[in-house]
Enzyme design. Structure first.
Site, mmCIF file in Angstrom:
data_model
loop_
_atom_site.group_PDB
_atom_site.id
_atom_site.type_symbol
_atom_site.label_atom_id
_atom_site.label_comp_id
_atom_site.label_asym_id
_atom_site.label_seq_id
_atom_site.Cartn_x
_atom_site.Cartn_y
_atom_site.Cartn_z
ATOM 1 N N ASP A 231 35.853 35.420 45.949
ATOM 2 C CA ASP A 231 36.385 37.125 45.935
ATOM 3 C C ASP A 231 35.774 38.472 46.201
ATOM 4 O O ASP A 231 34.432 38.202 46.038
ATOM 5 C CB ASP A 231 36.560 36.009 43.874
ATOM 6 C CG ASP A 231 37.556 36.580 42.729
ATOM 7 O OD1 ASP A 231 38.559 37.226 43.280
ATOM 8 O OD2 ASP A 231 36.664 37.969 42.312
ATOM 9 N N GLU A 306 38.485 37.408 50.834
ATOM 10 C CA GLU A 306 39.713 38.679 49.610
ATOM 11 C C GLU A 306 38.856 39.539 50.214
ATOM 12 O O GLU A 306 37.772 40.419 49.683
ATOM 13 C CB GLU A 306 39.230 37.594 48.626
ATOM 14 C CG GLU A 306 40.229 38.657 48.186
ATOM 15 C CD GLU A 306 40.521 38.803 46.055
ATOM 16 O OE1 GLU A 306 41.400 39.414 45.597
ATOM 17 O OE2 GLU A 306 39.097 39.071 46.501
#
Ligand code: NOJ
Length: 581
Positions: A231, A306
């Site tokens: 993330d 990401e």
């Protein structure tokens, strides 16, 4: 029917100069894998409390094996106050009781592996929850203490310290800073939070933080996970001095300057400086460390970034041989539904990633964006993080949206590299645009006082059985976000075995992709079908997507797959075909 099969000089000039693009090769499974994203809250709920859980996922895994995907990525299931649906972790080494137990996770992993599915966990290293013991210790400790240094605490400006340290704005709206109250009740320092104030950013310049995450990675790798989706992999290092910064345009969503002007080639992404909190060069050192940890384990464990940065050549820096394995291709996700930008982004993606020896990834939907069965029919540019809802002007036409989504997925699954699917897209689910205000849960909605709908519309629990309570999501009929009344036709059991259904289209595409090894192939552009198409050959398969208004005459050959029925040898608009050549 008018045909558009004659190339013109304009068309040729617009097509990429090189006609074959070679994909980087390697033996790792993830290079060509189709990875299915499970959003645990909304996949399957075993205990009937209205929120999905790990036993629910385990129970439904055979359906994913049958679908034909290679791996699952689970959005966070760690202990969390759930202020940002689990992306606010309070204990990285335990399962939130909402989702089950560590034992449930082990069973899930064992079942998945038994079905031949790899399992990717979602690691959230940029920030913790404010309830994490590290943050609680930082609040209790004095300024300048080692505990405070694990986060991004700064003094406020002005004689009273009541002015924020800089002007940065949170991705979810409002300021990126929150002032704390000291244990003695006086106002204290400020801490940085790129997202919600319940998600304080860690200080990744601090070696203690780096060491702790090595332990966390090993905890899950020892249990047997096949890798991590990482993330906010572009946000963990901030520019020294934390200089003021105002973003150039609205719509940057989760990250860097991914905007319509960039996507359409109006603005050269190289000319836009990275914001001081995205894409800083220091992040790469972190990934080299993580790479080393994963390399201790057998079985080609994967790291997927990401990283919302532009241009693709910069994203490729995240996947150099000693860093991560893959990075999400958000430029592809947001490419306009037009032939020229699509050809361009496909070419640039394969070239940029191949240049560093990595495969390209492809993705059309996830839990942060408007589902592509709706987004592709929006008349304006995608509102990305802003979401769409009851008051959105120009609501997408669901029939057009689904038709384009089926064509887009059929195109994507024929591209060499690794593709990501988001739960429910195999059912053709649209964005839920009618969620009532009082049901919304996304922090974006609250932090913008309802100005931006946020992401709840793509997170509604998915339908399994048309005639069951909550469409088979559970047995109680409860659902943490209300499901639309008209979702029965989308249910898995309503589509199973039905020729032409979206579910059967996905199954066929995945089976053929594997049979014809499309994921590991290379791409040879075909210039014979006009400028309104994307046409290429991958191995023995010719793929043509018609984005123009008139039908395109098809070459002779066996039709392996078509996203819509083909009548009279011509490819209709918004349709993709795969032909054995
Ligand atoms: C990106 C995740 O995909 C999103 O859902 C989350 O809100 C932010 N990172 C913060 O963790």
């Amino acid at each position: 029917m008018a045909l558009e099969n004659i190339p013109d000089s304009v068309a040729s000039a617009e097509l990429p100069e090189t006609s074959t693009i070679i994909t980087a090769t390697g033996s790792e499974w993830w290079r060509s894998a189709v990875i299915y994203q499970i959003y645990p809250r909304s996949f399957a709920d075993s205990d009937g409390n209205g929120v999905g859980d790990l036993p629910g996922i385990t129970h439904r895994l055979p359906a994913l094996a049958e679908l034909g995907v290679d791996a699952i990525w689970l959005s966070p299931f760690f202990k969390s106050p759930q202020k940002d649906a689990g992306y606010d972790v309070s204990d990285y080494c335990d399962v939130d009781p909402l989702f089950g137990t560590l034992n449930d996770f082990d069973k899930l992993l064992e079942t998945a592996h038994g079905l031949g599915l790899k399992v990717i966990a979602d690691m959230v290293p940029n920030h913790t929850s404010d309830q994490h013991e590290w943050f609680q210790a930082a609040l209790a400790a004095p300024e300048g203490s080692p505990e405070r240094d694990r986060y991004m605490f700064r003094d406020g400006k002005g004689p009273k310290g009541d002015i924020m340290p800089n002007n940065w704005e949170s991705v979810f709206g409002g300021p990126m800073w929150e002032r704390i109250i000291n244990p003695d009740g006086t106002p204290g320092q400020w801490y940085l939070h790129i997202f919600d104030k319940s998600q304080p950013d860690l200080n990744w310049e601090n070696p203690w933080v780096r060491e702790k995450f090595f332990d966390i990675l090993r905890f899950w790798l020892d249990r047997g996970v096949d890798g991590f989706r990482v993330d906010v992999a572009h946000g963990m290092i901030k520019e020294a001095g934390l200089p003021d910064y105002t973003p150039p345009e609205e719509g940057a969503s989760m990250g860097g300057p991914v905007g319509s002007d960039v996507i359409h080639g109006i603005t050269d992404p190289e000319s836009i400086p990275d914001p001081p909190y995205w894409g800083q060069p220091g992040v790469h050192d972190i990934w080299r460390g993580w790479h080393t940890v994963l390399a201790e384990y057998e079985g080609d464990r994967v790291l997927c970034a990401e990283a919302w940065v532009d241009p693709l050549s910069k994203v490729a820096l995240w996947v150099r041989p000693d860093e991560m394995s893959q990075a999400f291709n958000f430029a592809y996700m947001f490419a306009a539904w037009k032939a020229k930008p699509l050809r361009r982004v496909i070419k640039e993606s394969i070239e940029a990633f191949s240049a560093v020896g990595a495969p390209s990834t492809w993705v059309l939907s996830n839990h942060d964006v408007v589902r592509h069965a709706s987004r592709l029919a929006l008349t304006k540019d995608s509102p990305q993080g802003a979401g769409i809802g009851p008051k959105t002007h120009g609501k997408p036409d669901p029939v057009l949206g689904l038709r384009r989504a089926r064509a887009a997925t059929s195109l994507m699954l024929a591209l060499p590299g690794s593709s990501y699917l988001y739960q429910g897209e195999e059912l053709g689910l649209p964005e839920d645009m009618e969620l009532p205000d009082n049901a919304r849960q996304d922090p974006t909605w609250f932090r913008t006082n309802g100005e931006k709908y946020g992401r709840d519309g793509c997170r509604v629990p998915i339908p399994w059985e048309a005639d069951k309570p909550s469409y088979g999501f559970n047995r109680s009929g409860k659902s943490w976000l209300p499901q639309p009344q008209d979702w029965a036709p989308y249910a898995r059991d309503a589509q199973e075995g039905v020729p032409g259904s979206t579910l059967e289209l996905y199954k066929s595409a995945l089976a053929l992709r594997s049979q014809h090894r499309l994921g590991t192939g290379s791409l040879e552009w075909l210039h014979d079908y006009g400028k309104k198409v994307v046409a290429f050959r991958n191995g023995d398969v010719t793929v043509i997507t018609n984005l123009g208004k008139v039908a395109v005459e098809l070459p002779v050959g066996d039709i392996l797959l078509s996203s819509e029925p083909i009548v009279g040898g011509a490819l209709p608009t918004d349709t993709t075909v795969w032909i054995r050549s």
